[in-house]
Design an enzyme around this catalytic site. Sequence first.
Site, short mmCIF file in Angstrom:
data_model
loop_
_atom_site.label_atom_id
_atom_site.label_comp_id
_atom_site.label_asym_id
_atom_site.label_seq_id
_atom_site.Cartn_x
_atom_site.Cartn_y
_atom_site.Cartn_z
N SER A 187 0.79 -1.24 0.00
CA SER A 187 0.00 0.00 0.00
C SER A 187 0.82 1.29 0.00
O SER A 187 0.27 2.36 -0.24
CB SER A 187 -0.95 0.02 1.20
OG SER A 187 -2.20 -0.48 0.80
N TYR A 218 -2.21 -1.95 -10.94
CA TYR A 218 -2.23 -1.83 -9.48
C TYR A 218 -1.38 -2.94 -8.84
O TYR A 218 -0.56 -2.67 -7.95
CB TYR A 218 -3.69 -1.87 -9.01
CG TYR A 218 -3.86 -1.97 -7.52
CD1 TYR A 218 -3.75 -0.85 -6.69
CD2 TYR A 218 -4.12 -3.20 -6.91
CE1 TYR A 218 -3.90 -0.95 -5.32
CE2 TYR A 218 -4.26 -3.30 -5.53
CZ TYR A 218 -4.15 -2.18 -4.74
OH TYR A 218 -4.29 -2.28 -3.37
N TYR A 264 -4.48 2.81 7.55
CA TYR A 264 -5.74 2.04 7.51
C TYR A 264 -6.74 2.59 8.53
O TYR A 264 -6.75 3.80 8.79
CB TYR A 264 -5.48 0.54 7.74
CG TYR A 264 -4.40 -0.04 6.86
CD1 TYR A 264 -4.53 -0.01 5.48
CD2 TYR A 264 -3.27 -0.64 7.39
CE1 TYR A 264 -3.56 -0.56 4.65
CE2 TYR A 264 -2.30 -1.19 6.57
CZ TYR A 264 -2.45 -1.14 5.21
OH TYR A 264 -1.49 -1.67 4.39
N VAL A 277 1.01 -3.84 3.65
CA VAL A 277 0.94 -5.17 4.28
C VAL A 277 2.23 -5.98 4.06
O VAL A 277 2.39 -7.04 4.65
CB VAL A 277 -0.28 -5.99 3.82
CG1 VAL A 277 -1.58 -5.38 4.33
CG2 VAL A 277 -0.31 -6.17 2.31
#
Length: 309
Positions: free
Chosen positions: A61, A185, A237, A255
């Site tokens: 991320s 992505y 998050y 992650v």
Amino acid sequence: MDSILQDALIYGKKYLPSGKVANYIPELAKADPSHLGICLMLPDGSTYQAGDFQVPFTMQSIAKTFSLILALKTAGYETVFSKVGMEPTGDCFDSIVQLETKQLPPFNPMINAGAIVTVSCIKAQDPFEEFLALVRQLCFNNTIALNESVYLSEKRTGMRNRSIAYLLQSDQILEGEPEQVLDQYFHMCSVEVTTVDLARYALILANDGLDPITGTQMLEEWIVRIVKTLMLTCGMYDESGEFAVKAGIPSKSGVGGGIVATTEQGMGIATYGPVLNQKGNSIGGTHMLEYLSSKLNLHSFASKTYTAV
Ligand code: GLU
């Protein structure tokens, strides 16, 4: 500084037994749970490291900060923020609940739904090639590359992200072919870096886009302001609020176990520790950053008369 980083490492290590390495992307489960490392750079270029700072990991991320920069650079503010919001979400990073209940567009570019839309906004012949060039430029490392096994592993198992992309397409938020956008992505998430690379990048963000070492303006100030604001409000998050209270350092985690952090004082910091807490943040990394925030008075809203504890 060396001894403060060593102490931060000792402090962070204490928390490792209470977390778990991510395994929903099978390749990530191979990470060594004992690893914990940190790299910190000061505006004068002095660099301090501790622990497993040289162990490579995939950005996951953290890539969302680079894809946001690239989308803002190539498509502009209006286009990007017509497709994605700026609000924190109390849901987990890969949640589809807001899409299902038509709370559109996706809340922010730091969650999966928002990042997938952000990637679709990038105007480039080959968005991944441009992305990789940007990462290499901002990390000052031309050898940064894709981790093919992680990419394939995520592509094979990324069904939740597929659900997100197709739901977004069904509501006309995502333009273009979902599989193509997802492939971009997945590539971006699987770029491999070290804490040294990310601390170098963080140094530029911390100095409003100006690289204090070379004196070059690497990014426009308005873009950096947006990225850092979203890192502070949405970067950790659904633990972003708590982390903002405790550490108060604009940060983005992935992650894969990395965290990139930029301080008010112009420092760039990156941590790596693949053991995650329940929210998906590196448990050792978050605790090291909280420790440093307290020791070095790094909280963005620290009082001028604050005494470090
Ligand atoms: N590639 C990961 C995914 O989309 C990134 C998630 C993360 O680091 O939060 O599931």
